[in-house]
Enzyme design. Structure first.
Site, PDB file in Angstrom:
ATOM      1  N   ARG A 299      14.598  12.028  38.550  1.00 13.59           N
ATOM      2  CA  ARG A 299      15.613  11.308  37.594  1.00 13.59           C
ATOM      3  C   ARG A 299      15.445   9.833  36.802  1.00 13.59           C
ATOM      4  O   ARG A 299      16.626   9.379  36.538  1.00 13.59           O
ATOM      5  CB  ARG A 299      16.733  11.008  37.904  1.00 13.59           C
ATOM      6  CG  ARG A 299      17.511  12.363  38.004  1.00 13.59           C
ATOM      7  CD  ARG A 299      18.969  12.470  38.030  1.00 13.59           C
ATOM      8  NE  ARG A 299      19.336  14.079  38.127  1.00 13.59           N
ATOM      9  CZ  ARG A 299      19.709  15.079  39.142  1.00 13.59           C
ATOM     10  NH1 ARG A 299      19.415  14.010  40.005  1.00 13.59           N
ATOM     11  NH2 ARG A 299      20.260  15.987  38.859  1.00 13.59           N
ATOM     12  N   LYS A 321       6.048   6.745  24.412  1.00 16.22           N
ATOM     13  CA  LYS A 321       6.057   8.142  24.805  1.00 16.22           C
ATOM     14  C   LYS A 321       4.436   9.243  26.100  1.00 16.22           C
ATOM     15  O   LYS A 321       4.408   8.358  26.419  1.00 16.22           O
ATOM     16  CB  LYS A 321       4.664   8.559  23.935  1.00 16.22           C
ATOM     17  CG  LYS A 321       5.757   8.419  22.033  1.00 16.22           C
ATOM     18  CD  LYS A 321       5.057   9.259  21.616  1.00 16.22           C
ATOM     19  CE  LYS A 321       5.519   9.274  20.218  1.00 16.22           C
ATOM     20  NZ  LYS A 321       5.066   9.965  18.335  1.00 16.22           N
ATOM     21  N   GLU A 363      -8.289   4.783  17.027  1.00 17.79           N
ATOM     22  CA  GLU A 363      -6.788   4.620  17.104  1.00 17.79           C
ATOM     23  C   GLU A 363      -6.730   3.362  16.073  1.00 17.79           C
ATOM     24  O   GLU A 363      -5.253   3.321  15.612  1.00 17.79           O
ATOM     25  CB  GLU A 363      -5.701   4.875  18.547  1.00 17.79           C
ATOM     26  CG  GLU A 363      -5.982   6.284  18.572  1.00 17.79           C
ATOM     27  CD  GLU A 363      -4.792   6.634  18.544  1.00 17.79           C
ATOM     28  OE1 GLU A 363      -3.712   6.158  17.409  1.00 17.79           O
ATOM     29  OE2 GLU A 363      -4.633   8.207  18.738  1.00 17.79           O
ATOM     30  N   LYS A 405       1.917  -1.704  17.082  1.00 16.08           N
ATOM     31  CA  LYS A 405       2.502  -0.582  17.570  1.00 16.08           C
ATOM     32  C   LYS A 405       3.576  -1.513  18.658  1.00 16.08           C
ATOM     33  O   LYS A 405       4.934  -0.194  18.109  1.00 16.08           O
ATOM     34  CB  LYS A 405       1.431   0.104  18.397  1.00 16.08           C
ATOM     35  CG  LYS A 405       2.420   1.212  19.486  1.00 16.08           C
ATOM     36  CD  LYS A 405       2.021   2.476  19.740  1.00 16.08           C
ATOM     37  CE  LYS A 405       2.181   3.641  20.943  1.00 16.08           C
ATOM     38  NZ  LYS A 405       1.183   4.249  20.820  1.00 16.08           N
ATOM     39  N   GLU A 415      11.184   6.884  17.963  1.00 16.01           N
ATOM     40  CA  GLU A 415      10.892   7.407  16.088  1.00 16.01           C
ATOM     41  C   GLU A 415      11.904   8.098  15.499  1.00 16.01           C
ATOM     42  O   GLU A 415      11.758   9.337  15.196  1.00 16.01           O
ATOM     43  CB  GLU A 415       9.790   9.159  17.219  1.00 16.01           C
ATOM     44  CG  GLU A 415       8.734   9.494  16.039  1.00 16.01           C
ATOM     45  CD  GLU A 415       7.424  10.282  16.589  1.00 16.01           C
ATOM     46  OE1 GLU A 415       7.075  11.026  15.796  1.00 16.01           O
ATOM     47  OE2 GLU A 415       6.773   9.614  17.167  1.00 16.01           O
ATOM     48  N   ARG A 419       8.514   5.217  13.238  1.00 18.37           N
ATOM     49  CA  ARG A 419       7.554   5.200  14.732  1.00 18.37           C
ATOM     50  C   ARG A 419       6.169   6.541  13.494  1.00 18.37           C
ATOM     51  O   ARG A 419       5.430   6.857  14.176  1.00 18.37           O
ATOM     52  CB  ARG A 419       8.805   5.372  15.547  1.00 18.37           C
ATOM     53  CG  ARG A 419       6.744   5.502  16.860  1.00 18.37           C
ATOM     54  CD  ARG A 419       8.173   5.604  18.100  1.00 18.37           C
ATOM     55  NE  ARG A 419       6.585   5.671  19.089  1.00 18.37           N
ATOM     56  CZ  ARG A 419       6.793   4.888  20.558  1.00 18.37           C
ATOM     57  NH1 ARG A 419       7.904   5.012  20.635  1.00 18.37           N
ATOM     58  NH2 ARG A 419       5.580   5.030  21.410  1.00 18.37           N
ATOM     59  N   ASN A 423       1.212   8.800  12.742  1.00 18.34           N
ATOM     60  CA  ASN A 423       1.129   9.266  13.763  1.00 18.34           C
ATOM     61  C   ASN A 423      -0.157   9.304  12.393  1.00 18.34           C
ATOM     62  O   ASN A 423      -0.763  11.199  12.054  1.00 18.34           O
ATOM     63  CB  ASN A 423       1.805  10.994  13.414  1.00 18.34           C
ATOM     64  CG  ASN A 423       2.556  10.548  14.895  1.00 18.34           C
ATOM     65  OD1 ASN A 423       2.147  10.484  15.915  1.00 18.34           O
ATOM     66  ND2 ASN A 423       4.035  10.726  15.116  1.00 18.34           N
ATOM     67  N   HIS A 426      -2.713  12.379  12.983  1.00 15.01           N
ATOM     68  CA  HIS A 426      -2.803  13.055  14.028  1.00 15.01           C
ATOM     69  C   HIS A 426      -2.059  14.753  13.437  1.00 15.01           C
ATOM     70  O   HIS A 426      -2.264  15.688  14.645  1.00 15.01           O
ATOM     71  CB  HIS A 426      -1.296  12.598  15.108  1.00 15.01           C
ATOM     72  CG  HIS A 426      -1.374  11.222  15.345  1.00 15.01           C
ATOM     73  ND1 HIS A 426      -2.459  10.037  14.216  1.00 15.01           N
ATOM     74  CD2 HIS A 426      -1.972  10.872  16.695  1.00 15.01           C
ATOM     75  CE1 HIS A 426      -2.791   9.778  16.079  1.00 15.01           C
ATOM     76  NE2 HIS A 426      -2.166   9.614  16.867  1.00 15.01           N
ATOM     77  N   HIS A 430      -3.744  17.170  15.312  1.00 14.01           N
ATOM     78  CA  HIS A 430      -3.600  18.074  16.695  1.00 14.01           C
ATOM     79  C   HIS A 430      -4.079  19.295  16.342  1.00 14.01           C
ATOM     80  O   HIS A 430      -3.939  20.179  17.549  1.00 14.01           O
ATOM     81  CB  HIS A 430      -1.913  17.627  17.085  1.00 14.01           C
ATOM     82  CG  HIS A 430      -1.320  16.784  17.839  1.00 14.01           C
ATOM     83  ND1 HIS A 430      -0.126  15.454  17.527  1.00 14.01           N
ATOM     84  CD2 HIS A 430      -2.573  15.224  18.057  1.00 14.01           C
ATOM     85  CE1 HIS A 430       0.300  14.765  18.555  1.00 14.01           C
ATOM     86  NE2 HIS A 430      -1.463  14.688  19.028  1.00 14.01           N
ATOM     87  N   HIS A 443      -9.483  13.184  21.966  1.00 13.58           N
ATOM     88  CA  HIS A 443      -8.547  13.355  20.322  1.00 13.58           C
ATOM     89  C   HIS A 443      -8.429  12.261  19.808  1.00 13.58           C
ATOM     90  O   HIS A 443      -8.281  12.757  18.625  1.00 13.58           O
ATOM     91  CB  HIS A 443      -7.384  12.558  21.602  1.00 13.58           C
ATOM     92  CG  HIS A 443      -5.864  12.254  20.744  1.00 13.58           C
ATOM     93  ND1 HIS A 443      -4.798  13.220  20.496  1.00 13.58           N
ATOM     94  CD2 HIS A 443      -4.848  11.287  20.597  1.00 13.58           C
ATOM     95  CE1 HIS A 443      -4.153  12.404  19.214  1.00 13.58           C
ATOM     96  NE2 HIS A 443      -4.190  11.073  20.258  1.00 13.58           N
TER      97      HIS A 443
END
Length: 550
Positions: A299, A321, A363, A405, A415, A419, A423, A426, A430, A443
């Protein structure tokens, strides 16, 4: 027990002009009872609690030479306090020597058994690894000359002190030379350290990775491990940390449940507990998987990011993330979980393949395109230096990207709105990755092409003009990235983009520019989206035709 801690400790304190203290003697003085009596009446667990409390108190003092009971190391907190607050000297003695010295001593409750030799062998087997874990110096006590042993300790302590001073001076120089950016998230705040040669600084690595004690599990891949695993692990082992290497195959296609479970398998097999620190040594895939493992193992355990690719240094290592891919969507399973530190050694970019460097530049371009028009201008002017791996240019690009960032993450960690602008490119990117199969395009390559498509859609919506679209396309191309999309078929494109974390109510949300350097989040009419998709495919066909003609 019986190794001579009291005798040597008293002489050492006298030579160093310090006060000698013995934790067992202090317990007896405070309680008015002997150690054997406490063992007999209260039991060993009660004595160990008293011992841990005493060590916590005594290690907070300065100017003392402290002799502890032989079993003090059994308590993890005591081990950590001894290692962090002082110089630990392990006086090592053989079972035979200890038995000879303690055979007539009735104040050794653990040896009041029918077979004291067997008991000593069992205790040695249990405690020896713990002594070695925290010891700065190991001194064999087989020699009869006690004064000689004390002098040996003083000589080795002087050498150790000089080595520490040199290491600390090097760390100060590195920390002054490197760029430090704080991600301000209250109690979850952490530093981003950016500089050349940071992995050569063992003291810096110990400070940010091994300082909390416990085991360190370094998760890396088959490409990075031969280059940097030993460099990271060596100072941690030298500092007394047990290092558990976990080496995964390299590639986006392995960012899944099956290979995440390999991390959990290794942690459980090595009995890693909640005090274990995970280290992500590699690119974005390793960083995302290690962070997700850290967020969920027992956890939540601490982790540190050591990104070794440009893409990870400017983007994926920052912000918390974490996650894995699903066949139906990228990064759809994961958690927000912040690292304890990010250590970005720009020297690791020297071994980065050209294709990976270009992927990272996507990026960098993204940050300028959506949030800093001046930075976008700087990237345009310096793209040649960046592609050529100019160290000063790369350091500036990494630092400014991290500043942008971290500022966004500070205002919207999970997000909830702002935020999402990170993307940009993206949604299309993606879809390319999932449509072609993870790993076919890097990527950053998919994001680079996705930014060109997002800029085209922004133009069709009236947010920017043709010149702005061409600036994005030209910069992406100059970075060595693809600018035309694969032909997935319009329906397949839309199906893939519908599986996106930003979407709400089934509507596809796009990150757009309005104007260049400022973001906009919104939907697009289907006919405009289809036109952008068709334009991308048409460009690809035109490029192919031109190549054939040539």
């Amino acid at each position: 027990m019986g190794a001579g801690k009291t005798t040597i400790g008293r002489l050492l304190a006298r030579r160093m002009n310090m006060t000698f203290m013995d934790s067992d003697h202090e317990i007896e003085a405070r309680t008015g009872a002997s150690i054997p009596w406490i063992f007999e009446i209260e039991g060993e667990p009660s004595f160990r609690r008293r011992e841990a409390d005493m060590i916590r108190e005594l290690t907070a003092q300065s100017g003392i030479v402290l002799a502890t009971g032989g079993g003090a190391v059994l308590n993890p907190e005591s081990r950590a306090l001894l290692a962090e607050r002082g110089t630990v000297i392990y006086l090592r003695a053989s079972v035979g020597s200890i038995l000879q010295r303690t055979s007539h001593d009735k104040n050794r409750p653990l040896l009041q058994t029918a077979d004291p030799r067997r008991k000593l062998e069992d205790l040695t087997c249990q405690r020896e690894p713990l002594y070695r874990e925290i010891a700065d110096l190991v001194i064999d006590t087989g020699r009869p000359n006690v004064q000689s042993m004390v002098q040996t300790i003083l000589d080795q302590m002087a050498a150790l002190s000089a080595a520490r001073a040199r290491s600390e001076a090097k760390t100060r120089m590195n920390e002054q030379a490197c760029i430090s950016i704080d991600v301000e998230l209250g109690e979850r705040s952490y530093p981003i350290l950016i500089g050349r040669g940071l992995l050569d600084d063992g003291a810096l690595l110990m400070k940010h990775i091994g300082g909390a004690g416990g085991k360190v599990a370094v998760v890396t891949n088959t490409t990075v491990a031969p280059l940097y695993l030993d460099k990271v692990a060596a100072p941690l082992r030298a500092g007394g940390r047990e290092v558990v290497p976990i080496i995964l195959p390299d590639g986006e296609e392995y960012k899944n449940w099956e290979h995440l479970n390999l991390v959990f398998d290794a942690l459980l097999a090595n009995k890693c507990d909640r005090k274990t620190t995970l280290v992500a040594l590699g690119g974005g895939v390793i960083g995302d998987m290690t962070g997700f493992a850290a967020a969920t193992y027992m956890r939540g355990v601490p982790f540190v990011q050591i990104p070794t690719t440009l893409l990870a240094q400017v983007d994926s290592s920052v912000g918390g993330k974490t996650g894995i891919n699903h066949p139906l969507g990228k990064n759809m399973i994961g958690a927000f979980y912040q690292p304890r530190a990010v250590i970005a050694d720009t020297a690791t970019l020297d071994t980065l393949p050209d294709r990976e460097l270009s992927a990272g530049l996507a990026e960098v371009i993204k940050h300028g395109a959506i949030l800093d028009a001046v930075f976008f201008d700087w990237i345009e002017a310096n793209i040649g230096a960046l592609v050529a791996r100019d160290h000063a240019a790369l350091a500036h690009a990494i630092a400014r990207s991290c500043e942008i960032k971290s500022d966004v993450v500070k205002r919207d960690e999970r997000e909830g709105g702002l935020r999402a602008v990170l993307n940009f490119g993206h949604t299309f990117g993606h879809a390319i990755e999932a449509g072609l199969g993870y790993g076919a395009w890097l990527h950053g390559e998919a994001v680079g092409c996705g930014m060109v498509m997002a800029a085209d859609l922004s133009r069709r919506l009236g947010h920017i003009d043709d010149a702005a679209v061409e600036r994005v396309r030209a910069l992406v191309r100059s970075a060595g990235l693809p600018t035309v999309a694969p032909d997935l078929g319009a329906q397949r494109w839309i199906e893939l983009m519908e599986v996106d974390k930003k979407n709400e109510g089934g509507a596809i949300k796009f990150i757009l520019v309005k104007p260049l350097g400022s973001p906009s989040i919104g939907n697009a009419p289907r006919e405009l989206l289809l036109a952008t998709l068709q334009a991308g495919v048409s460009d690809a066909v035109a490029d192919a035709a031109g190549a054939n003609a040539r």
